[in-house]
Structures are given as structure tokens and as C-alpha cells.
Design a protein around this motif. Sequence first.
Motif: not given
Length: 38
Positions: A19-27
Motif C-alpha cells: 500500500r505504501l509503495h502504491v501511494d508513493l508511486c501515485r505521488l
Amino acid sequence: MVSHDVSEETPGTPLLVARLHVDLCRLASAMCTSRAAL
């Protein structure tokens, strides 16, 4: 007993990391698009 407890808690960790990885990718993608727009 202690190692068994840790093994039970381990399966939940990858989900949080994902989830953190996806959030970082989105940011990162949002920042790239905003910079490209400028």
C-alpha cells in the motif's frame, strides 16, 4: 512461541508495504505530471 507469534504477524506486513509503495508511486506520478504541465 515468540517466533510463532512473529510468523503470524508477518503476513500482514507485505500488504502495508504494498500500500505504501502504491501511494508513493501515485505521488511520484502526480508530481511528474504536475511538473510536465508547468
